[in-house]
Structure formats: structure tokens, C-alpha cells
Enzyme design. Sequence first.
Site, PDB file in Angstrom:
ATOM      1  N   ARG A 180       0.846  -1.183   0.000  1.00 37.04           N
ATOM      2  CA  ARG A 180       0.000   0.000   0.000  1.00 37.04           C
ATOM      3  C   ARG A 180       0.878   1.228   0.000  1.00 37.04           C
ATOM      4  O   ARG A 180       2.078   1.158   0.205  1.00 37.04           O
ATOM      5  CB  ARG A 180      -0.925  -0.008   1.221  1.00 37.04           C
ATOM      6  CG  ARG A 180      -0.197  -0.109   2.548  1.00 37.04           C
ATOM      7  CD  ARG A 180      -1.158  -0.039   3.720  1.00 37.04           C
ATOM      8  NE  ARG A 180      -0.454  -0.198   4.982  1.00 37.04           N
ATOM      9  CZ  ARG A 180      -0.305  -1.346   5.615  1.00 37.04           C
ATOM     10  NH1 ARG A 180      -0.813  -2.435   5.096  1.00 37.04           N
ATOM     11  NH2 ARG A 180       0.340  -1.414   6.759  1.00 37.04           N
ATOM     12  N   ARG A 188       1.970   8.314   5.329  1.00 35.02           N
ATOM     13  CA  ARG A 188       0.824   8.815   6.093  1.00 35.02           C
ATOM     14  C   ARG A 188       0.884  10.340   6.107  1.00 35.02           C
ATOM     15  O   ARG A 188       1.931  10.907   6.395  1.00 35.02           O
ATOM     16  CB  ARG A 188       0.851   8.283   7.521  1.00 35.02           C
ATOM     17  CG  ARG A 188       0.639   6.791   7.604  1.00 35.02           C
ATOM     18  CD  ARG A 188       0.704   6.331   9.053  1.00 35.02           C
ATOM     19  NE  ARG A 188       0.692   4.872   9.121  1.00 35.02           N
ATOM     20  CZ  ARG A 188       0.988   4.177  10.208  1.00 35.02           C
ATOM     21  NH1 ARG A 188       1.325   4.818  11.326  1.00 35.02           N
ATOM     22  NH2 ARG A 188       0.945   2.868  10.190  1.00 35.02           N
ATOM     23  N   ARG A 238      15.752 -15.930   2.691  1.00 34.91           N
ATOM     24  CA  ARG A 238      16.740 -15.060   3.296  1.00 34.91           C
ATOM     25  C   ARG A 238      16.861 -15.446   4.760  1.00 34.91           C
ATOM     26  O   ARG A 238      15.874 -15.846   5.390  1.00 34.91           O
ATOM     27  CB  ARG A 238      16.316 -13.592   3.195  1.00 34.91           C
ATOM     28  CG  ARG A 238      16.163 -13.093   1.780  1.00 34.91           C
ATOM     29  CD  ARG A 238      17.479 -12.977   1.048  1.00 34.91           C
ATOM     30  NE  ARG A 238      18.276 -11.856   1.524  1.00 34.91           N
ATOM     31  CZ  ARG A 238      19.514 -11.591   1.108  1.00 34.91           C
ATOM     32  NH1 ARG A 238      20.108 -12.400   0.225  1.00 34.91           N
ATOM     33  NH2 ARG A 238      20.176 -10.551   1.578  1.00 34.91           N
ATOM     34  N   ARG A 295      19.293  -3.071  10.626  1.00 34.49           N
ATOM     35  CA  ARG A 295      18.724  -2.370  11.772  1.00 34.49           C
ATOM     36  C   ARG A 295      19.444  -2.798  13.043  1.00 34.49           C
ATOM     37  O   ARG A 295      20.163  -3.801  13.061  1.00 34.49           O
ATOM     38  CB  ARG A 295      17.225  -2.646  11.903  1.00 34.49           C
ATOM     39  CG  ARG A 295      16.868  -4.099  12.140  1.00 34.49           C
ATOM     40  CD  ARG A 295      15.340  -4.267  12.213  1.00 34.49           C
ATOM     41  NE  ARG A 295      14.959  -5.639  12.522  1.00 34.49           N
ATOM     42  CZ  ARG A 295      13.697  -6.041  12.703  1.00 34.49           C
ATOM     43  NH1 ARG A 295      12.701  -5.171  12.620  1.00 34.49           N
ATOM     44  NH2 ARG A 295      13.429  -7.307  12.989  1.00 34.49           N
ATOM     45  N   GLU A 335      21.416  -6.488  12.954  1.00 32.35           N
ATOM     46  CA  GLU A 335      20.879  -7.532  12.082  1.00 32.35           C
ATOM     47  C   GLU A 335      21.468  -7.408  10.686  1.00 32.35           C
ATOM     48  O   GLU A 335      21.531  -6.315  10.110  1.00 32.35           O
ATOM     49  CB  GLU A 335      19.348  -7.440  11.980  1.00 32.35           C
ATOM     50  CG  GLU A 335      18.632  -7.880  13.237  1.00 32.35           C
ATOM     51  CD  GLU A 335      17.124  -7.949  13.040  1.00 32.35           C
ATOM     52  OE1 GLU A 335      16.673  -8.062  11.870  1.00 32.35           O
ATOM     53  OE2 GLU A 335      16.397  -7.892  14.049  1.00 32.35           O
ATOM     54  N   TYR A 345       5.303 -15.940   3.957  1.00 29.39           N
ATOM     55  CA  TYR A 345       5.577 -15.097   5.116  1.00 29.39           C
ATOM     56  C   TYR A 345       4.267 -14.867   5.861  1.00 29.39           C
ATOM     57  O   TYR A 345       3.279 -14.396   5.284  1.00 29.39           O
ATOM     58  CB  TYR A 345       6.179 -13.747   4.710  1.00 29.39           C
ATOM     59  CG  TYR A 345       6.434 -12.876   5.917  1.00 29.39           C
ATOM     60  CD1 TYR A 345       7.557 -13.090   6.707  1.00 29.39           C
ATOM     61  CD2 TYR A 345       5.528 -11.890   6.282  1.00 29.39           C
ATOM     62  CE1 TYR A 345       7.778 -12.323   7.841  1.00 29.39           C
ATOM     63  CE2 TYR A 345       5.742 -11.124   7.414  1.00 29.39           C
ATOM     64  CZ  TYR A 345       6.872 -11.340   8.189  1.00 29.39           C
ATOM     65  OH  TYR A 345       7.071 -10.588   9.312  1.00 29.39           O
ATOM     66  N   ASP A 388       2.439 -13.322   9.503  1.00 31.74           N
ATOM     67  CA  ASP A 388       2.471 -12.701  10.810  1.00 31.74           C
ATOM     68  C   ASP A 388       1.928 -13.686  11.836  1.00 31.74           C
ATOM     69  O   ASP A 388       1.211 -14.637  11.498  1.00 31.74           O
ATOM     70  CB  ASP A 388       1.650 -11.415  10.818  1.00 31.74           C
ATOM     71  CG  ASP A 388       2.366 -10.262  10.123  1.00 31.74           C
ATOM     72  OD1 ASP A 388       3.614 -10.231  10.160  1.00 31.74           O
ATOM     73  OD2 ASP A 388       1.679  -9.399   9.542  1.00 31.74           O
TER      74      ASP A 388
END
Length: 381
Positions: A173, A177, A249, A279, A300, A348, A350
Site C-alpha cells: 500500500r 501517512r 533469506r 537495523r 541484524e 511469510y 504474521d
Amino acid sequence: MTKHCLMVGAGLSGAVIGRLLAEAGHKITIRDTRDHVGGNCHTLRDPETGVLVHVYGPHIFHTDDAEVWEYVNRFETFLPYKNRVKTTSQGAVYSLPVNLHTINQFFGQTLRPDEARVFLEGKADTTITDPQTFEDQALRFVGRDLYEAFFKGYTIKQWGCSPTELPASILKRLPVRFNYDDNYFFHKFQGMPENGYTAMIARILDHDNIMVELNTPVTRAEAEGFDHVFYSGPIDGWFDFRLGRLGYRTLDFERFDYQGDYQGCAVMNYGDVDVPWTRITEHKHFAPWESHEGSVLYREFSRACGPDDIPYYPIRQVAEKTLLADYVELAKAERNVTFVGRLGTYRYLDMDVTIREALDCGRAFLASNGAEMPAFTVNPL
């Protein structure tokens, strides 16, 4: 009729399905190759600092699924937590996802929401009418400046290839914002388990009809003798990789400790491609209700997954999807095996989606009344 079922994997999928079937009176054996339950959600209290560490990288629970939220709170108290990600780019720190504050700070403006929309549209590449790649999608909606600052370098490091080789769908998307909301997720229910995910999953598995066996790899031959098998390991691994390995990965974690507060937030991304890590996570900030002087942090690094590495992110490009389709056909020819979860379906997922699919799968088994279960209750393709 009571059945004896095997769950391969003691992560969310195996635990949730196992508990549902155990409560219905079935006998459940759960085996996992690791020495702990919880899969990649595993949390562990650091003995030196007392910080609750997300051993395989941070997991933040967020969902709009009220039943799933009620389910996890049945086994662990979830305390409020908002994921507010920052990023270091070109020598400055910004908020993610890109929001009105990010835009005004980056461009040195004081734009109102409507003004910012017009301003960004002027930066966007409006000649791109049908974005096909990740880069096309980003250039069309945020323009080159924001793309190169916040998306390009991070994506190259995360996926190990140019954003021109990735599909536009990865940017699902508009990644902007036009207000000052810096909550990374949109979902109604967001939080962290007070005592960690491992404690929650251990409680899910705490049932008289469930037997857990850790440090116990399971081959296809060793799964025989059970009435049904729910397999949450890698789908290609079930078939001994006979058609080849699906691409993933993986992540490397470089731990370092700090006395005090190192970065003031849980997650700091690094958008510049010349910084090798993607990160840094500071784990005490994932439990803001706790107080610790010492701090545990991880840099990471993302890279291609080898045979001995932990698979994290399925690549799912054209070649992988073709190979997956071949494995799906093999799976459909199996008897009394259902492939579940992130690795079993090569998607993947959640955590909330994993739990939802596990609940649905377990209920489908109970409703089958002894009829043979399909290899998949969710189409992996």
C-alpha cells in the site's frame, strides 16, 4: 474416536493445533529439533541484565482478529505496546513509516496534510502508470528523494538484489501517512506478552494429552505410525529436498551490550546501503513496563540462506514459485499429512495469521469426523 497425532514443530502452528485437538480428547505428540518451544518467537530472560530477549529477532503482536487476540490473552497477559520505528538515513534520524513529520523534516517544510499530498505528488514519477517492480511502485508514490533515503538501500540489504528485481506487491500500500501517526501498525489490537512468547506457548502446550519432545528431529519415515501428522517444517525438507531447495533469506545477529540506553527506541533502521546492517534492535524497549540499567542490542544482517541456516523470509520469486508448485503436487499425494505454518506453506506469515490458520486447521480436522484431511487447508500458491 481418539486419534494419536504428531505435530512436527513446537512453534505457534503446532502448539495451537495441538492444544485444540488435545482439548477434544486426542493424544498429541509434539517434536521439535530445537531445545526450546516457541520456534522463532522464542524469548529468553538474559541472565546478566534481566532483559527479555527475542532470540530470533523481535516479534510484535498486532491483529484485527478479535478471536485471535482473545486466544493469546487466554494464555498470557498482553500489555500495551506500540511499535514506533526510527531510521537513520544520510546522517539524520526520522520516523517510520513515512509520515507528515518525516516529510516536513526531510524536506525542511511545515506542510499541512493537504499541502503535503500535493507536494509529494509533484515529487512522484507520474509517468509510471502500471508499477511492476518495487522501485516503480516507490517512485510512483513517493518520488526519488524519499525512495533513495528510506527504501532503496534497506531493500537492497534485506533482499540481496536490486529493487528493480522485486515485485511491486512488496510495497502493498501507499507507504506514506499524511498525519503525525508514527505507530508502525494499523491494527486494533497491539501488545507484547508480559512474560514473553515462550511462556505463552509453554502454557498452550500444558495439557495432559500433549507430550513434548525437544531436540528431536523428525524424518518422513519417523512420522509413520501416527493417525495424522501436522507438519510445520520446511515443505521441501519433508521430501528430503529431492527437487531442490526453496530460497530463503536468513539473518545474522551481532549482539552487543550497553550500560544505559543506547538508542532510545526498540528498532532503529539503517537506510544507507553502505551501512552493512539493516537495523539495530534494543530489546529492553520491547517491554516498556520493565526497567533495566543494562541493555542488550543486536545488529541484524540479512543474507542468502544456506542449508545449515535458519530460514526466515521465503523469497517467492518466479523460480521459487515454480519449484513450490512441484512440491505442492508431491504433498497432495501424501496420506494423512497436513502442511501448516510459514515453512510448511512457504509463505511469510504474521503471528496472528499463523494462529488464525492453525485454529481453522484444527477445527477442520475435528469436523472431518475421521475423513482424510487435505494436504493444505490454505492454498500455498
